[in-house]
Design an enzyme around this catalytic site. Structure first.
Site, PDB file in Angstrom:
ATOM      1  N   HIS A  41     -18.636  11.113 -17.329  1.00  0.00           N
ATOM      2  CA  HIS A  41     -19.052  11.462 -18.700  1.00  0.00           C
ATOM      3  C   HIS A  41     -18.407  10.503 -19.687  1.00  0.00           C
ATOM      4  O   HIS A  41     -17.360   9.928 -19.398  1.00  0.00           O
ATOM      5  CB  HIS A  41     -18.546  12.863 -19.069  1.00  0.00           C
ATOM      6  CG  HIS A  41     -18.921  13.963 -18.142  1.00  0.00           C
ATOM      7  ND1 HIS A  41     -19.908  14.878 -18.432  1.00  0.00           N
ATOM      8  CD2 HIS A  41     -18.420  14.316 -16.928  1.00  0.00           C
ATOM      9  CE1 HIS A  41     -20.003  15.760 -17.433  1.00  0.00           C
ATOM     10  NE2 HIS A  41     -19.113  15.436 -16.509  1.00  0.00           N
ATOM     11  N   GLU A  52     -14.047  12.744 -17.568  1.00  0.00           N
ATOM     12  CA  GLU A  52     -14.423  12.363 -18.933  1.00  0.00           C
ATOM     13  C   GLU A  52     -13.762  11.035 -19.289  1.00  0.00           C
ATOM     14  O   GLU A  52     -12.575  10.821 -19.006  1.00  0.00           O
ATOM     15  CB  GLU A  52     -13.961  13.436 -19.940  1.00  0.00           C
ATOM     16  CG  GLU A  52     -14.746  14.729 -19.887  1.00  0.00           C
ATOM     17  CD  GLU A  52     -16.070  14.669 -20.661  1.00  0.00           C
ATOM     18  OE1 GLU A  52     -16.388  13.615 -21.249  1.00  0.00           O
ATOM     19  OE2 GLU A  52     -16.788  15.688 -20.643  1.00  0.00           O
TER      20      GLU A  52
END
Ligand code: ZN
Length: 244
Positions: A47, A112
């Site tokens: 992400h 992330e």
């Protein structure tokens, strides 16, 4: 405990004595077995945070009101933050789909990357990411094809990581599949939807799947139908995925 966490699969996890937890309301007869281990992640989902600082993202990813998380966050400076137990189900994938699998949260490690989506990915961050992926791939025996982006598994609603993400560089290290021309022609009559679905995409929204594929493998934001060469690329990727 240390054995269970650090050398998964290499040691036997001894279950606690006593009754098994019961999930079904069906009548059952319990005969507890000692022959089991911990379930393991088999995918990695990448992400970008859409934030400008890691601190902003850490706040969101640990806020009980937001109900989102990931196992890891990597800062622009390459700092590696550990947020959720690798063996627990972090809330990063959402209502996703890939190749018949609909609960990606249960099957994956979520990472992330500290990036706002409108900029190249910082080199120190990518270097830490490559080390982490190497570690995860080795420990969990994750197939190369199972390193994916959020935008691959929820096309249309998620566009991360952005077109700036260096997927080709990752693939050369064994994280994700890749093909370079020249390509063999795809099977005659194979539609874009058929090929995208064969690779893994949810094609219920074909435009969204096309955009996800093009972002990942062509580095462009575009949802138009595939040109012949692009269809040949996709066909090559399907073959590469089958090779493992
Ligand atoms: Zn995401």
């Amino acid at each position: 405990m240390a054995c269970a966490l650090l050398t998964l699969g290499a040691c036997t996890t001894v279950p606690p004595r006593g009754a098994l937890p019961q999930y079904t309301t069906l009548p059952l007869t319990e005969r507890a077995s000692v022959n089991f281990g911990q379930r393991r992640p088999n995918y990695v989902i990448l992400h970008h945070t859409s934030d400008d600082t890691a601190e902003e993202s850490l706040h969101t990813l640990t806020d009980p009101v937001r109900e989102v998380s990931s196992h890891y966050l990597i800062g622009r400076d390459g700092k590696l933050y550990y947020l959720v137990d690798e063996l627990a189900r972090a809330w990063h994938a959402g209502e996703a789909y890939w190749g018949g699998l609909s609960d990606l949260n249960s099957a994956s490690i979520g990472i992330e990357l500290d990036n706002n989506g409108r900029e190249p990915f910082a080199e120190p961050m990518i270097e830490t990411l490559l080390r982490l992926l190497d570690d995860l791939k080795t420990r969990y025996k994750i197939p190369a094809a199972n390193f994916l982006g959020h935008g691959d598994i929820i096309p249309g609603r998620k566009v991360d990581p952005s077109r700036f993400f260096p997927w080709k560089r990752l693939a050369t290290r064994g994280f994700g599949v890749w093909c370079e021309p020249p390509f063999a022609p795809p099977p005659a009559g194979a539609s874009d939807a058929f090929l995208l679905a064969a690779f893994g995409y949810d094609v219920s929204n074909l435009k969204a799947a096309l955009a996800g594929f093009k972002r990942h493998f062509l580095g462009v934001d575009n949802d138009s139908a595939l040109a012949n060469g692009e269809r040949a690329l996709l066909h090559c990727l399907i073959q590469r995925k089958m090779e493992r």
